[in-house]
Design an enzyme around this catalytic site. Structure first.
Site, PDB file in Angstrom:
ATOM      1  N   LYS A  13       0.823  -1.216   0.000  1.00 51.46           N
ATOM      2  CA  LYS A  13       0.000   0.000   0.000  1.00 51.46           C
ATOM      3  C   LYS A  13       0.855   1.264   0.000  1.00 51.46           C
ATOM      4  O   LYS A  13       0.617   2.179  -0.768  1.00 51.46           O
ATOM      5  CB  LYS A  13      -0.925   0.032   1.220  1.00 51.46           C
ATOM      6  CG  LYS A  13      -1.915  -1.110   1.290  1.00 51.46           C
ATOM      7  CD  LYS A  13      -2.901  -0.927   2.437  1.00 51.46           C
ATOM      8  CE  LYS A  13      -2.278  -0.906   3.813  1.00 51.46           C
ATOM      9  NZ  LYS A  13      -1.685  -2.182   4.246  1.00 51.46           N
ATOM     10  N   ARG A 127      11.851  -5.405   4.935  1.00 52.63           N
ATOM     11  CA  ARG A 127      11.524  -3.982   4.798  1.00 52.63           C
ATOM     12  C   ARG A 127      12.412  -3.115   5.674  1.00 52.63           C
ATOM     13  O   ARG A 127      12.712  -3.464   6.807  1.00 52.63           O
ATOM     14  CB  ARG A 127      10.086  -3.707   5.266  1.00 52.63           C
ATOM     15  CG  ARG A 127       9.048  -4.290   4.429  1.00 52.63           C
ATOM     16  CD  ARG A 127       7.765  -3.506   4.496  1.00 52.63           C
ATOM     17  NE  ARG A 127       7.110  -3.468   5.794  1.00 52.63           N
ATOM     18  CZ  ARG A 127       5.829  -3.154   5.926  1.00 52.63           C
ATOM     19  NH1 ARG A 127       5.101  -2.847   4.872  1.00 52.63           N
ATOM     20  NH2 ARG A 127       5.267  -3.116   7.106  1.00 52.63           N
ATOM     21  N   ARG A 160      11.102  -1.614  11.294  1.00 52.13           N
ATOM     22  CA  ARG A 160      10.031  -1.303  12.237  1.00 52.13           C
ATOM     23  C   ARG A 160       9.946  -2.391  13.298  1.00 52.13           C
ATOM     24  O   ARG A 160      10.091  -3.573  13.002  1.00 52.13           O
ATOM     25  CB  ARG A 160       8.701  -1.213  11.491  1.00 52.13           C
ATOM     26  CG  ARG A 160       8.460   0.146  10.891  1.00 52.13           C
ATOM     27  CD  ARG A 160       7.309   0.169   9.938  1.00 52.13           C
ATOM     28  NE  ARG A 160       6.089  -0.463  10.423  1.00 52.13           N
ATOM     29  CZ  ARG A 160       4.938  -0.447   9.758  1.00 52.13           C
ATOM     30  NH1 ARG A 160       4.858   0.182   8.595  1.00 52.13           N
ATOM     31  NH2 ARG A 160       3.883  -1.041  10.236  1.00 52.13           N
ATOM     32  N   ARG A 171      -0.648  -9.211  13.355  1.00 53.16           N
ATOM     33  CA  ARG A 171      -1.203  -8.124  12.517  1.00 53.16           C
ATOM     34  C   ARG A 171      -2.062  -8.711  11.399  1.00 53.16           C
ATOM     35  O   ARG A 171      -3.102  -8.155  11.040  1.00 53.16           O
ATOM     36  CB  ARG A 171      -0.063  -7.270  11.926  1.00 53.16           C
ATOM     37  CG  ARG A 171       0.579  -6.374  12.985  1.00 53.16           C
ATOM     38  CD  ARG A 171       1.920  -5.842  12.531  1.00 53.16           C
ATOM     39  NE  ARG A 171       1.829  -4.912  11.433  1.00 53.16           N
ATOM     40  CZ  ARG A 171       2.852  -4.606  10.637  1.00 53.16           C
ATOM     41  NH1 ARG A 171       4.030  -5.172  10.819  1.00 53.16           N
ATOM     42  NH2 ARG A 171       2.696  -3.737   9.668  1.00 53.16           N
TER      43      ARG A 171
HETATM   44  P1  AMP Z   1       0.724   0.623   9.070  1.00 50.75           P
HETATM   45  O1  AMP Z   1       1.900   1.496   8.814  1.00 50.75           O
HETATM   46  O2  AMP Z   1      -0.485   1.006   8.260  1.00 50.75           O
HETATM   47  O3  AMP Z   1       1.052  -0.847   8.985  1.00 50.75           O
HETATM   48  O4  AMP Z   1       0.280   0.898  10.595  1.00 50.75           O
HETATM   49  C1  AMP Z   1       1.151   0.626  11.667  1.00 50.75           C
HETATM   50  C2  AMP Z   1       0.379   0.590  12.976  1.00 50.75           C
HETATM   51  O5  AMP Z   1      -0.253   1.858  13.197  1.00 50.75           O
HETATM   52  C3  AMP Z   1      -0.752  -0.420  13.050  1.00 50.75           C
HETATM   53  O6  AMP Z   1      -0.330  -1.727  13.383  1.00 50.75           O
HETATM   54  C4  AMP Z   1      -1.622   0.198  14.143  1.00 50.75           C
HETATM   55  O7  AMP Z   1      -1.056  -0.003  15.417  1.00 50.75           O
HETATM   56  C5  AMP Z   1      -1.516   1.688  13.825  1.00 50.75           C
HETATM   57  N1  AMP Z   1      -2.570   2.129  12.872  1.00 50.75           N
HETATM   58  C6  AMP Z   1      -2.378   2.627  11.610  1.00 50.75           C
HETATM   59  N2  AMP Z   1      -3.539   2.942  11.031  1.00 50.75           N
HETATM   60  C7  AMP Z   1      -4.507   2.621  11.948  1.00 50.75           C
HETATM   61  C8  AMP Z   1      -5.932   2.680  11.953  1.00 50.75           C
HETATM   62  N3  AMP Z   1      -6.592   3.136  10.881  1.00 50.75           N
HETATM   63  N4  AMP Z   1      -6.591   2.263  13.062  1.00 50.75           N
HETATM   64  C9  AMP Z   1      -5.935   1.819  14.136  1.00 50.75           C
HETATM   65  N5  AMP Z   1      -4.601   1.712  14.211  1.00 50.75           N
HETATM   66  C10 AMP Z   1      -3.885   2.107  13.129  1.00 50.75           C
END
Ligand code: AMP
Length: 214
Positions: A13, A127, A160, A171
């Site tokens: 994404k 990553r 990360r 996740r």
């Molecule tokens: P990502 O970079 O999209 O994988 O997001 C990393 C982390 O940020 C996730 O595992 C959540 O802890 C938090 N996070 C990101 N977007 C959301 C969302 N829309 N709702 C809740 N937590 C989020």
């Protein structure tokens, strides 16, 4: 155009959001990136976010919706936006619809990236990120010019904390339980487009372009 990118962690994404931004000018709004900026600060909320995010858990709807609301509506984005990582459950999707309806706007397209769990785990393990900009690399598939360093700033890249195998599995479970029901939600609104997310970033972007230009 207001677009949502939907897919499990590691489905590409973030990479595709950057491609779409440079080709079409839509503003990328990544809730993960925004939360990571907040989490880098030593504030109380920063520490709370760190604990949740490092464990792969979702942050509360209230916090995330507040951030999105501020970015989309208070900054007056006029060129269209592209959400990456939001919404992640039905409550967020409904709230987003309500926010947009209040501005006579709606979601035009939800691009769903289809990728198997096995591929996701391999992609995530390699990553590396430049935290300040959100630029991402992969040690095997998309290495930086100088190993371990960001191409533009030369800053060190990091892995990360939530990109280790154990957390990735949880996740993925959270994605299946809470986020995947959005496929049906957006299918019913006739805005969902599913794209094969296996291939090189360029191949996948070519498929997305075809969908966007139809
Ligand atoms: P990502 O970079 O999209 O994988 O997001 C990393 C982390 O940020 C996730 O595992 C959540 O802890 C938090 N996070 C990101 N977007 C959301 C969302 N829309 N709702 C809740 N937590 C989020």
């Amino acid at each position: 155009m207001n677009i949502i990118l939907l897919g499990p962690p590691g489905s590409g994404k973030g990479t595709q959001a950057k491609n779409i931004t440079s080709e079409y000018g839509y503003v990328q709004l990544s809730t993960g990136d925004m939360l990571r900026k907040e989490y880098c600060s030593d504030s109380k909320i920063g520490l709370e976010l760190k604990a949740l995010m490092d464990g792969g858990n979702l942050v509360s709807d209230e916090i995330v919706i507040g951030i999105v609301e501020e970015r989309i509506f208070q900054n007056g984005i006029t060129t269209g936006f592209m959400l990456d990582g939001f919404p992640r459950n039905k409550a967020q999707a409904k709230k987003l619809d309500a926010m947009l309806a209040g501005k006579n706007e709606h979601i035009n397209m939800v691009i769903r990236l289809l990728v198997d769990d096995e591929v996701v785990v391999r992609r995530i393990a390699g990553r590396r990120f430049h935290l300040k900009s959100g630029r991402s690399y992969h040690v095997e598939f998309n290495p930086p010019e100088i190993s371990g360093k960001d191409d533009l700033t030369g800053d060190y890249l990091v892995q990360r904390a939530d990109d280790n195998e154990e957390v990735v599995q949880s996740r993925l479970d959270i994605y299946r339980e809470q986020t995947e029901p959005l496929v049906k939600y957006y299918e019913e609104k006739n805005v969902l487009v599913s794209i094969d997310g296996i291939g090189t970033p360029d191949e996948i972007f070519a498929r997305i372009k075809t969908a966007l230009e139809q």
